[in-house]
Structures are given as structure tokens and as C-alpha cells.
Scaffold this motif. Structure first.
Motif, PDB file in Angstrom:
ATOM      1  N   TYR A  93      23.225 -16.105  44.422  1.00  0.00           N
ATOM      2  CA  TYR A  93      24.164 -15.169  43.809  1.00  0.00           C
ATOM      3  C   TYR A  93      25.119 -15.785  42.782  1.00  0.00           C
ATOM      4  O   TYR A  93      25.264 -15.276  41.678  1.00  0.00           O
ATOM      5  N   SER A  94      25.803 -16.853  43.190  1.00  0.00           N
ATOM      6  CA  SER A  94      26.844 -17.399  42.313  1.00  0.00           C
ATOM      7  C   SER A  94      26.258 -18.170  41.136  1.00  0.00           C
ATOM      8  O   SER A  94      25.320 -18.951  41.288  1.00  0.00           O
ATOM      9  N   ALA A  95      26.862 -17.957  39.965  1.00  0.00           N
ATOM     10  CA  ALA A  95      26.429 -18.700  38.766  1.00  0.00           C
ATOM     11  C   ALA A  95      26.834 -20.169  38.843  1.00  0.00           C
ATOM     12  O   ALA A  95      26.376 -20.976  38.039  1.00  0.00           O
ATOM     13  N   PHE A  96      27.707 -20.520  39.812  1.00  0.00           N
ATOM     14  CA  PHE A  96      28.137 -21.912  39.959  1.00  0.00           C
ATOM     15  C   PHE A  96      27.267 -22.694  40.942  1.00  0.00           C
ATOM     16  O   PHE A  96      27.136 -23.901  40.822  1.00  0.00           O
ATOM     17  N   PHE A  97      26.703 -22.003  41.918  1.00  0.00           N
ATOM     18  CA  PHE A  97      26.018 -22.678  43.034  1.00  0.00           C
ATOM     19  C   PHE A  97      24.768 -23.427  42.548  1.00  0.00           C
ATOM     20  O   PHE A  97      23.806 -22.823  42.079  1.00  0.00           O
ATOM     21  N   GLY A  98      24.829 -24.767  42.647  1.00  0.00           N
ATOM     22  CA  GLY A  98      23.666 -25.579  42.267  1.00  0.00           C
ATOM     23  C   GLY A  98      23.352 -25.581  40.774  1.00  0.00           C
ATOM     24  O   GLY A  98      22.240 -25.909  40.379  1.00  0.00           O
ATOM     25  N   THR A  99      24.343 -25.196  39.939  1.00  0.00           N
ATOM     26  CA  THR A  99      24.103 -25.177  38.482  1.00  0.00           C
ATOM     27  C   THR A  99      25.101 -26.105  37.782  1.00  0.00           C
ATOM     28  O   THR A  99      26.023 -26.623  38.403  1.00  0.00           O
ATOM     29  N   LYS A 100      24.939 -26.222  36.492  1.00  0.00           N
ATOM     30  CA  LYS A 100      25.847 -27.058  35.708  1.00  0.00           C
ATOM     31  C   LYS A 100      26.908 -26.209  34.984  1.00  0.00           C
ATOM     32  O   LYS A 100      27.480 -26.629  33.981  1.00  0.00           O
ATOM     33  N   LEU A 101      27.151 -24.992  35.472  1.00  0.00           N
ATOM     34  CA  LEU A 101      28.093 -24.104  34.779  1.00  0.00           C
ATOM     35  C   LEU A 101      29.491 -24.715  34.676  1.00  0.00           C
ATOM     36  O   LEU A 101      30.104 -24.694  33.604  1.00  0.00           O
ATOM     37  N   HIS A 102      29.983 -25.255  35.781  1.00  0.00           N
ATOM     38  CA  HIS A 102      31.338 -25.816  35.775  1.00  0.00           C
ATOM     39  C   HIS A 102      31.447 -26.944  34.733  1.00  0.00           C
ATOM     40  O   HIS A 102      32.402 -26.973  33.942  1.00  0.00           O
ATOM     41  N   GLU A 103      30.463 -27.840  34.694  1.00  0.00           N
ATOM     42  CA  GLU A 103      30.454 -28.941  33.715  1.00  0.00           C
ATOM     43  C   GLU A 103      30.460 -28.391  32.294  1.00  0.00           C
ATOM     44  O   GLU A 103      31.178 -28.884  31.430  1.00  0.00           O
ATOM     45  N   LEU A 104      29.627 -27.372  32.068  1.00  0.00           N
ATOM     46  CA  LEU A 104      29.559 -26.780  30.726  1.00  0.00           C
ATOM     47  C   LEU A 104      30.920 -26.205  30.321  1.00  0.00           C
ATOM     48  O   LEU A 104      31.417 -26.451  29.215  1.00  0.00           O
TER      49      LEU A 104
END
Ligand code: ZN
Length: 182
Positions: A93-104
């Protein structure tokens, strides 16, 4: 404050395919307008899209959907990303979970997220939670998010407002702020 628009799961399977949601179609014209004005005003547009593998645990609950590499996992043609947009693949569900969104977001200096897409009470709400936990300001565009039914949609907007301090705004209000550079 530097903002970015996050467009969540506006994929064929969620709009017209395996998990189709009639109400998702309602927000497409509003999103087209919002994204086009975002680009004109140099507001980053970031798509967060399910791209599932066979062994993803979430499929036990929802069945196969937005399988990586299939047509169902593609962004709907009406909202195709444009040059300069970002596309992030996610597995739950979350766009943050296991992705590089926060870094971006850190890299491009974003402090406030304008959340759009589907569903208000599932992926949008979980993304709002993770944004809040990481210290981002959260705006939810009420006419650019939708859910399977009106009650889930409304309750979730209220939940995000109460628990994550989310500002609930219309797309017109968001556009107005960009255009007048507030
Ligand atoms: Zn999924």
C-alpha cells in the motif's frame, strides 16, 4: 515550502481492470488538470505504482493485480507520465514501504506531499501515515482521490486530518496556491 505531487496507483487494473473501481474514473479529469499545472509550475510529479510479483504477500488478500510487466500495471493512458516525472514501483500500500521515495524526496528537497490517486482509505492513507512518520507535511486533494464507496472515502479523509494533520484541499485551491506562488 517545496512540494511534490504523488499519484498513487492510477493503473489500468485499478481503474478498468482486475480491481476496477468506477469511482476512480471520476478523478481523472481533475488529475489531468492538476498534473499539467504542476508541471508548468515546476512542481515534481511522482507516480507510485503497484508492480507485483507472484510471491507478494498482499496478493493473498486481493488476488493478482498490477503484476509487474503486464498491461494491468501500466499507468492509465489518460495520465501518462511526461518527461521529468518520476515513476516509483511499490509492492504494497504505502509508496514509502520498500521503495526509494524518501531518498528521492530528500534529494530534491521536498517537504510537503500532495497526495492523489486511489484508494483514499488504502494506499493513499498508508502513504499519508508513512509521510507523517517521516516528518513531511501532508495535503490530500479531495477531488483527486477516490475509494470504492463514499463512506470509506470520507472517513479516511477525516482520519488523515485527525491523525496525520493532513490538510484536505480541493484541486482548485492547490492550483491557486501554485499559480499565485503562495
Ligand atoms: Zn497491490
Amino acid at each position: 515550502m517545496k512540494t511534490a505531487v504523488i499519484v498513487i496507483d492510477m493503473l489500468n487494473d485499478f481503474v478498468t481492470g482486475r480491481l476496477k473501481c468506477e469511482r476512480a474514473k471520476l478523478i481523472v479529469p481533475n488529475l489531468q488538470k492538476l498534473l499539467s499545472i504542476a508541471r508548468q509550475n515546476n512542481v515534481p510529479v511522482i507516480y507510485a505504482c503497484d508492480a507485483h510479483s507472484e510471491d507478494d504477500f498482499e496478493l493473498k488478500l486481493w488476488g493478482p493485480h498490477a503484476m509487474k510487466g503486464t498491461k494491468g500495471a501500466e499507468i492509465i493512458p489518460e495520465l501518462k507520465p511526461e518527461k521529468g516525472d518520476y515513476v516509483i514501483e511499490k509492492k504494497t500500500y504505502s509508496a514509502f514501504f520498500g521503495t526509494k521515495l524518501h531518498e528521492l524526496l530528500q534529494k530534491i528537497g521536498v517537504k510537503e506531499l500532495i497526495l492523489t490517486g486511489i484508494h483514499t482509505h488504502v494506499c493513499v492513507q498508508h502513504t499519508a501515515a508513512d509521510a507523517f512518520f517521516r516528518g513531511y507535511k501532508v495535503v490530500v486533494v479531495q477531488d483527486c482521490v477516490q475509494a470504492f464507496d463514499e463512506k470509506s472515502h470520507r472517513d479516511s479523509l477525516e482520519y488523515m486530518k485527525t491523525n496525520y494533520g493532513a490538510k484536505i484541499k480541493s484541486s482548485d485551491a492547490v492550483i491557486e496556491e501554485w499559480v499565485s506562488n503562495l
